[in-house]
Scaffold this motif. Structure first.
Motif, mmCIF file in Angstrom:
data_model
loop_
_atom_site.group_PDB
_atom_site.id
_atom_site.type_symbol
_atom_site.label_atom_id
_atom_site.label_comp_id
_atom_site.label_asym_id
_atom_site.label_seq_id
_atom_site.Cartn_x
_atom_site.Cartn_y
_atom_site.Cartn_z
ATOM 1 N N ASP A 73 46.045 38.516 6.670
ATOM 2 C CA ASP A 73 45.523 37.523 7.272
ATOM 3 C C ASP A 73 43.891 37.791 7.274
ATOM 4 O O ASP A 73 43.529 38.363 8.102
ATOM 5 N N LYS A 74 43.135 37.398 6.251
ATOM 6 C CA LYS A 74 41.746 37.670 6.225
ATOM 7 C C LYS A 74 40.850 36.945 7.289
ATOM 8 O O LYS A 74 40.097 37.410 7.789
ATOM 9 N N VAL A 75 41.206 35.788 7.522
ATOM 10 C CA VAL A 75 40.595 34.831 8.597
ATOM 11 C C VAL A 75 40.846 35.704 9.759
ATOM 12 O O VAL A 75 40.047 35.772 10.728
ATOM 13 N N ALA A 76 42.201 36.023 10.284
ATOM 14 C CA ALA A 76 42.084 36.654 11.402
ATOM 15 C C ALA A 76 41.591 37.923 11.661
ATOM 16 O O ALA A 76 41.024 38.159 12.690
ATOM 17 N N LEU A 77 41.413 38.651 10.461
ATOM 18 C CA LEU A 77 40.653 40.060 10.658
ATOM 19 C C LEU A 77 39.357 39.850 10.641
ATOM 20 O O LEU A 77 38.469 40.508 11.395
ATOM 21 N N GLY A 78 38.477 38.626 9.910
ATOM 22 C CA GLY A 78 37.268 38.421 10.299
ATOM 23 C C GLY A 78 36.983 38.124 11.706
ATOM 24 O O GLY A 78 35.858 38.431 12.260
ATOM 25 N N GLY A 79 37.912 37.338 12.541
ATOM 26 C CA GLY A 79 37.946 36.847 13.781
ATOM 27 C C GLY A 79 37.931 38.158 14.481
ATOM 28 O O GLY A 79 37.146 38.493 15.566
ATOM 29 N N GLY A 80 38.618 39.298 14.301
ATOM 30 C CA GLY A 80 38.801 40.548 15.220
ATOM 31 C C GLY A 80 37.580 41.327 14.704
ATOM 32 O O GLY A 80 37.466 42.028 15.880
ATOM 33 N N LEU B 255 40.744 32.465 16.266
ATOM 34 C CA LEU B 255 41.284 32.965 15.035
ATOM 35 C C LEU B 255 41.998 34.348 15.087
ATOM 36 O O LEU B 255 43.005 34.453 14.599
ATOM 37 N N PHE B 256 41.431 35.148 15.933
ATOM 38 C CA PHE B 256 42.321 36.596 16.091
ATOM 39 C C PHE B 256 43.470 36.341 16.837
ATOM 40 O O PHE B 256 44.671 36.986 16.527
ATOM 41 N N GLY B 257 43.429 35.330 17.913
ATOM 42 C CA GLY B 257 44.770 35.127 18.776
ATOM 43 C C GLY B 257 45.855 34.605 17.826
ATOM 44 O O GLY B 257 46.923 34.799 17.805
ATOM 45 N N ASP B 258 45.363 33.563 16.720
ATOM 46 C CA ASP B 258 46.384 32.779 15.803
ATOM 47 C C ASP B 258 47.010 33.768 15.130
ATOM 48 O O ASP B 258 48.035 33.649 14.495
ATOM 49 N N GLY B 259 45.970 34.530 14.590
ATOM 50 C CA GLY B 259 46.543 35.704 13.510
ATOM 51 C C GLY B 259 47.541 36.792 14.299
ATOM 52 O O GLY B 259 48.476 37.035 13.655
ATOM 53 N N ALA C 122 51.363 37.118 13.174
ATOM 54 C CA ALA C 122 51.783 38.480 12.924
ATOM 55 C C ALA C 122 53.167 38.974 13.694
ATOM 56 O O ALA C 122 54.100 39.601 13.175
ATOM 57 N N PHE C 123 52.943 38.532 14.947
ATOM 58 C CA PHE C 123 54.310 38.955 15.800
ATOM 59 C C PHE C 123 55.708 37.850 15.902
ATOM 60 O O PHE C 123 56.426 38.466 16.331
ATOM 61 N N ASP C 124 55.443 37.017 15.057
ATOM 62 C CA ASP C 124 56.452 35.821 14.976
ATOM 63 C C ASP C 124 57.019 36.054 13.718
ATOM 64 O O ASP C 124 56.709 35.880 12.787
ATOM 65 N N PRO C 125 58.416 36.718 13.805
ATOM 66 C CA PRO C 125 59.135 36.942 12.660
ATOM 67 C C PRO C 125 59.605 35.618 11.827
ATOM 68 O O PRO C 125 59.938 35.621 10.714
ATOM 69 N N ARG C 126 59.703 34.470 12.687
ATOM 70 C CA ARG C 126 60.031 33.265 12.018
ATOM 71 C C ARG C 126 58.740 32.716 11.379
ATOM 72 O O ARG C 126 59.033 31.484 10.670
ATOM 73 N N ALA C 127 57.889 33.100 11.433
ATOM 74 C CA ALA C 127 56.645 32.569 10.574
ATOM 75 C C ALA C 127 56.421 33.136 9.120
ATOM 76 O O ALA C 127 55.431 32.779 8.377
#
Length: 330
Positions: free
Chosen positions: A43-50, A316-320, A324-329
């Motif tokens: 997830d490049k967007v979440a990594l950018g937010g991080g 953005l980081f929180g959404d990522g 990442a932790f939701d297996p149903r996603a």
């Protein structure tokens, strides 16, 4: 019709060497953290937010050296950069340039860049500590309510309802007006920061408490909890060794999403004049001062951008993390 005979060495016959090839290699298991990291890395967007979040934290920690190299004392007046006839900054765009990276404030000539950097540590400090208070209280009460159920769940649930219905902003404004200059061994802005952390953290715990309670209701019926009970494990062992480790992922995700909410709340209180006492720089306080000078867009733009970028990066980081932790996603 007869079945074809397997000819030794032919493709129809499974050779022992090919069957056993690679049998000596151990199968490596992957933990939930490892799997979540592999998902988050895609997830490049979440990594950018991080990355932005890490940079903001570094700016807050090293605000002193950054100001000394690229700016000026955030409380220092620079009347030489102010036109004394209009009390506005000299030059275009608020005297923005090499000496003042983001220009200066009207009337007093304080460096905007230095004040934004100096205000970062206050916003992040209150955001992180208030979130920590909320997470601790909400996790403890949520786990207790979800695990024991019955009258315990009913009592804690009604307490959550009362706190959720509490007018937090009105209470914060009223409390800030009656807080003395000294108290509890603190004074000045130190007391103000402690008060904001208490108000934001203590009165926002029910949000995470309800999430933890719901997760605990599901976990207490799982097979590993039943196995621990059948082996004679006590409630404390089950809560700390079986339930809480499986709650770390949702708690981490929600805490990441709660931090920007608390930062916004602190900025709102400072904007209303009941947060940190001036002249200590805060992003909300800078916006409050900029309202009087609507003809100078840079005076409003930069502290507003600081709040916007911080909140967006955390979201953005929180959404990522949540994905990442939701297996149903996946």
């Amino acid at each position: 019709m007869t079945a074809p005979l397997d000819v030794p060495g032919s493709a129809a016959e499974a050779q022992p060497e090919s069957v056993l090839a690679g049998a000596g290699k151990a199968i490596q298991g992957r933990s939930l953290t490892r799997i979540a990291w592999l998902r988050l890395r895609r997830d490049k967007v979440a990594l950018g937010g991080g990355v932005v979040v890490v940079l903001l934290i570094l700016v807050a920690i090293f605000s002193g050296p950054i100001i000394s190299v690229f700016g000026h004392d955030p409380l220092e007046f620079h009347q030489d950069a102010i036109d004394q006839s209009t009390l506005l900054p000299q030059g275009s765009f608020g005297n923005m340039g090499s000496e003042y990276l983001l220009g200066v404030e009207p009337v007093n000539g304080r460096d905007i860049f230095s004040r934004i950097v100096a205000g970062a540590w206050i916003s992040l400090l209150i955001g992180f500590l208030a979130t920590l208070v909320s997470v601790v209280i909400g996790t403890v009460l949520g786990v207790v309510a979800g695990y024991f159920g019955g009258w315990v769940d009913q009592v804690i649930g009604r307490i959550m309802d009362v706190f959720l219905a509490f007018p937090l902003l009105v209470f914060a404004i009223a409390l800030a007006g009656v807080v003395p200059d000294k108290g509890f061994g603190l004074e000045g802005n130190g007391l103000r920061i402690a008060m904001l952390i208490f108000i934001i953290g203590f009165f926002s715990w029910p949000s995470i408490g309800r999430i933890v309670r719901g997760q605990t209701l599901s976990l207490r019926e799982r097979e590993f909890v039943d196995a621990a009970r059948s082996l004679g494990a006590r409630h404390g062992y089950i809560l700390f060794r079986e339930v809480l480790p499986n709650l770390l992922a949702p708690i981490l995700v929600y805490a990441t999403l709660l931090i920007p909410t608390n930062i916004l709340f602190e900025a709102s209180l400072s904007f209303l004049g009941v947060g940190i006492n001036p002249p200590t720089p805060t992003w909300g306080g800078m916006l409050s001062e900029a309202v009087r000078f609507y003809t100078l867009p840079h005076f409003v733009l930069f502290p507003g951008l600081a709040i916007f970028i911080t909140v967006l990066a955390f979201n953005l980081f929180g959404d990522g993390l949540r994905d990442a932790f939701d297996p149903r996603a996946h």
